[in-house]
Design an enzyme around this catalytic site. Structure first.
Site, PDB file in Angstrom:
ATOM      1  NE  ARG A 138     -24.213 -38.552 -53.424  1.00  0.00           N
ATOM      2  CZ  ARG A 138     -25.182 -37.657 -53.316  1.00  0.00           C
ATOM      3  NH1 ARG A 138     -26.344 -37.983 -52.786  1.00  0.00           N
ATOM      4  NH2 ARG A 138     -25.010 -36.426 -53.745  1.00  0.00           N
ATOM      5  CE  LYS A 156     -28.910 -44.806 -50.016  1.00  0.00           C
ATOM      6  NZ  LYS A 156     -28.235 -43.537 -49.836  1.00  0.00           N
ATOM      7  NE  ARG A 159     -33.513 -34.580 -45.240  1.00  0.00           N
ATOM      8  CZ  ARG A 159     -33.280 -33.726 -44.260  1.00  0.00           C
ATOM      9  NH1 ARG A 159     -34.308 -33.166 -43.650  1.00  0.00           N
ATOM     10  NH2 ARG A 159     -32.066 -33.454 -43.880  1.00  0.00           N
TER      11      ARG A 159
END
Ligand code: BTN
Length: 277
Positions: free
Chosen positions: A63, A136, A271
């Site tokens: 992204r 992640k 974030r």
């Protein structure tokens, strides 16, 4: 450990109802990007899905114009192309639905700790680093071609870290793979079948019933709900607390001045803010 991607095995794992919704399943040793390659190919007719997996990508796309590290042999790089009515405006909801279905597929395989960081990062909390920090595990990139409000060709791409080999490049955020998460990683063909089965069913539900039914499913997976967040927009950063999704899938945030605002995935990157005490 060799863990080949096997198209026959993937098809055998899928039920007949899901197989009937697929136009093709192609497994390649290497492509530039599974998303880019499907965008170049003709779109299947009748709402059927064309699926492409690759063992590695030379130019994996993330992204916001970032690269997606795509070494061979250990991870999942999977894309699905499908036509949808309703134009490019459908893509934001589609991207959330693809993330929800992928997280649910990982839960079904036993990885219950997987959550979604809006809009569609697959994350796991804890596992070293800052208390409460998110690592992640995977990400989704939904791209579309089409005009206005007519038929849109959507390509859903997902990368999942399964067994990350030693990397030459540096990944610019905390990450984790399934092998580290649980001490065991699924066979990639089983993982691909689980994601595809959940995706194809969810896309049909979205097409038939719309996005509303996915809101509680997102809530059950939401990694940010109630947490402090920093939002980075073109004009600067703002801070607040994430408080779920608006009916259209935008992220609701209570800002520091007490007002609530909705943000769309194209305008902002999120974030996790300082850990709440
Ligand atoms: C992100 O930045 O979080 C999205 C990553 C998406 C990566 C996947 S891997 C398969 C597909 N092909 C690509 O080039 N990107 C997506």
């Amino acid at each position: 450990m060799a863990d080949p991607l096997d198209s026959d095995l993937i098809l055998a794992r899928l039920g007949p109802a899901v197989r009937a919704r697929m136009a093709s399943l192609d497994v390649q040793p290497q492509v530039d990007s599974t998303n880019a390659e499907l965008l170049r190919r003709p779109m299947p007719e009748g709402g059927l899905a064309a699926v492409l997996l690759a063992d590695s990508q030379q130019a994996g796309r993330g992204r916001r114009g970032k690269d997606w590290a795509s070494p061979p042999g250990g991870n999942l790089y999977l894309s699905l192309a499908r036509g949808f009515p309703g134009g490019l405006a459908r893509l934001e909801g589609l991207s959330l639905v693809a993330g929800i279905a992928a997280a649910e597929a990982l839960h079904a395989l036993g990885y219950q700790e997987v959550r979604l960081k809006w809009p569609n990062d697959l994350v796991v909390a804890g596992h070293g680093g800052r208390s409460g920090g998110l690592r992640k595990l995977g990400g989704l990139l939904v791209e579309g071609a089409g005009a206005g409000t007519g038929q849109v060709r959507a390509v859903l791409g997902i990368g999942i870290n399964v067994r990350m080999p030693p990397l030459e490049e540096v990944i610019d955020q905390p990450w984790i793979d399934l092998a580290t998460l649980s001490g065991r990683a699924p066979a990639r063909s089983d993982l691909a079948a689980a994601v595809l089965g959940h995706w194809i069913e969810a896309l049909d539900v979205l097409d038939r019933d719309g996005f509303a039914g996915f809101l509680p499913r997102f809530r059950a997976l939401d990694a940010l709900g109630g947490r402090a967040v920093e939002l980075h927009l073109a004009g600067g950063a703002v801070a607040g607390h994430a408080c779920g999704l608006a009916a259209n899938g935008a992220l609701l945030v209570r800002l520091e001045d007490g007002t609530e605002r909705a943000f769309h995935s194209g305008e902002v990157s999120v974030r996790q803010g300082p850990v709440d005490v």
